[in-house]
Motif scaffolding. Structure first.
Motif, PDB file in Angstrom:
ATOM      1  N   LEU A 114       0.821  -1.215   0.000  1.00 30.23           N
ATOM      2  CA  LEU A 114       0.000   0.000   0.000  1.00 30.23           C
ATOM      3  C   LEU A 114       0.854   1.265   0.000  1.00 30.23           C
ATOM      4  O   LEU A 114       0.362   2.351  -0.285  1.00 30.23           O
ATOM      5  CB  LEU A 114      -0.969  -0.012   1.185  1.00 30.23           C
ATOM      6  CG  LEU A 114      -2.043  -1.107   1.132  1.00 30.23           C
ATOM      7  CD1 LEU A 114      -2.924  -1.058   2.376  1.00 30.23           C
ATOM      8  CD2 LEU A 114      -2.880  -1.010  -0.134  1.00 30.23           C
ATOM      9  N   ALA A 115       2.152   1.106   0.297  1.00 31.80           N
ATOM     10  CA  ALA A 115       3.104   2.223   0.213  1.00 31.80           C
ATOM     11  C   ALA A 115       3.785   2.247  -1.162  1.00 31.80           C
ATOM     12  O   ALA A 115       4.681   3.063  -1.387  1.00 31.80           O
ATOM     13  CB  ALA A 115       4.142   2.105   1.322  1.00 31.80           C
ATOM     14  N   GLY A 116       3.395   1.328  -2.061  1.00 28.54           N
ATOM     15  CA  GLY A 116       3.930   1.333  -3.410  1.00 28.54           C
ATOM     16  C   GLY A 116       5.112   0.418  -3.643  1.00 28.54           C
ATOM     17  O   GLY A 116       5.729   0.453  -4.702  1.00 28.54           O
ATOM     18  N   ARG A 117       5.440  -0.421  -2.662  1.00 27.90           N
ATOM     19  CA  ARG A 117       6.572  -1.351  -2.792  1.00 27.90           C
ATOM     20  C   ARG A 117       6.065  -2.785  -2.708  1.00 27.90           C
ATOM     21  O   ARG A 117       4.968  -3.028  -2.236  1.00 27.90           O
ATOM     22  CB  ARG A 117       7.575  -1.136  -1.649  1.00 27.90           C
ATOM     23  CG  ARG A 117       8.101   0.261  -1.521  1.00 27.90           C
ATOM     24  CD  ARG A 117       9.098   0.403  -0.358  1.00 27.90           C
ATOM     25  NE  ARG A 117       8.661  -0.154   0.902  1.00 27.90           N
ATOM     26  CZ  ARG A 117       7.930   0.477   1.808  1.00 27.90           C
ATOM     27  NH1 ARG A 117       7.520   1.700   1.584  1.00 27.90           N
ATOM     28  NH2 ARG A 117       7.593  -0.113   2.937  1.00 27.90           N
ATOM     29  N   THR A 118       6.901  -3.718  -3.142  1.00 32.86           N
ATOM     30  CA  THR A 118       6.567  -5.113  -2.891  1.00 32.86           C
ATOM     31  C   THR A 118       7.025  -5.442  -1.480  1.00 32.86           C
ATOM     32  O   THR A 118       7.984  -4.852  -0.973  1.00 32.86           O
ATOM     33  CB  THR A 118       7.249  -6.061  -3.895  1.00 32.86           C
ATOM     34  OG1 THR A 118       8.644  -5.869  -3.839  1.00 32.86           O
ATOM     35  CG2 THR A 118       6.745  -5.817  -5.300  1.00 32.86           C
ATOM     36  N   GLY A 147      -5.102  -0.767  -4.014  1.00 33.20           N
ATOM     37  CA  GLY A 147      -5.126  -1.941  -3.152  1.00 33.20           C
ATOM     38  C   GLY A 147      -3.857  -2.744  -3.310  1.00 33.20           C
ATOM     39  O   GLY A 147      -2.852  -2.253  -3.829  1.00 33.20           O
ATOM     40  N   ALA A 148      -3.915  -3.992  -2.863  1.00 36.92           N
ATOM     41  CA  ALA A 148      -2.752  -4.876  -2.921  1.00 36.92           C
ATOM     42  C   ALA A 148      -3.182  -6.261  -3.357  1.00 36.92           C
ATOM     43  O   ALA A 148      -4.271  -6.723  -3.013  1.00 36.92           O
ATOM     44  CB  ALA A 148      -2.076  -4.950  -1.556  1.00 36.92           C
ATOM     45  N   LEU A 149      -2.326  -6.887  -4.117  1.00 36.15           N
ATOM     46  CA  LEU A 149      -2.512  -8.283  -4.503  1.00 36.15           C
ATOM     47  C   LEU A 149      -1.470  -9.082  -3.731  1.00 36.15           C
ATOM     48  O   LEU A 149      -0.277  -8.797  -3.836  1.00 36.15           O
ATOM     49  CB  LEU A 149      -2.318  -8.460  -6.004  1.00 36.15           C
ATOM     50  CG  LEU A 149      -2.577  -9.868  -6.540  1.00 36.15           C
ATOM     51  CD1 LEU A 149      -3.170  -9.781  -7.935  1.00 36.15           C
ATOM     52  CD2 LEU A 149      -1.328 -10.714  -6.554  1.00 36.15           C
TER      53      LEU A 149
END
Length: 164
Positions: A114-118, A147-149
């Motif tokens: 959610l912060a844009g990193r894996t 969101g996130a996967l």
């Protein structure tokens, strides 16, 4: 006679040293192999999460991850897929009913996504009650994180390694 006794004792000392050395080598190699397997699993899951997130929107991912679209649970499909909204709400999960799952906003891999990193994480799943390796990637729509996967695989036999 004394020489033969000395040779006999020396032989058994060498056998004991060799046996102890082999036992230590086996123990160390087992630990190293578990760590390598764990690192490889984390890397593969991270690549899978990133690849899936790049081609999916939040809605598409949620539709694909719905249990009716995949084999139910981890028995039929070794990779668990979870779709999490920007607020941490579980929107879809391939192994469980998302309405019965708690908010995932504080899970380390979700925080990173959610912060844009894996992000990756290893821990016991409260939903499934088993050790899991997790990786998550952000889902974007028009340059905004929506969101996130997250993908996960069971990690049996890692309890001793995780305790370190």
């Amino acid at each position: 006679m004394i020489r033969s006794r000395l040779a006999f004792r020396t032989f058994w000392v060498f056998v004991a040293i060799a046996t102890a050395s082999m036992a230590v080598a086996m123990l160390v190699s087992g630990i190293v192999m578990k760590r390598l397997a764990l690192a490889a699993t984390k890397a593969a899951l991270e690549q899978s999460a990133v690849a899936m997130a790049r081609v999916a929107s939040l809605e598409d991912a949620a539709r694909v991850a719905a249990p009716s679209r995949l084999e139910p649970g981890l028995d039929g499909n070794p990779m668990r897929i979870t779709i999490v909204g920007a607020d941490g709400t579980v929107l879809a999960d391939s192994a469980s009913d998302p309405s019965k799952m708690e908010n995932h906003a504080n899970r380390p891999e979700i925080v990173a996504a959610l912060a844009g990193r894996t992000g990756t994480s290893i821990r016991r799943s409260p939903t499934l009650g088993r050790d899991m390796v997790y990786a998550a990637a952000p889902l974007f729509a028009n340059g905004t994180i929506t969101g996130a996967l997250r993908v996960a695989m069971s990690a049996p036999g890692l309890d001793p390694l995780m305790a370190r």
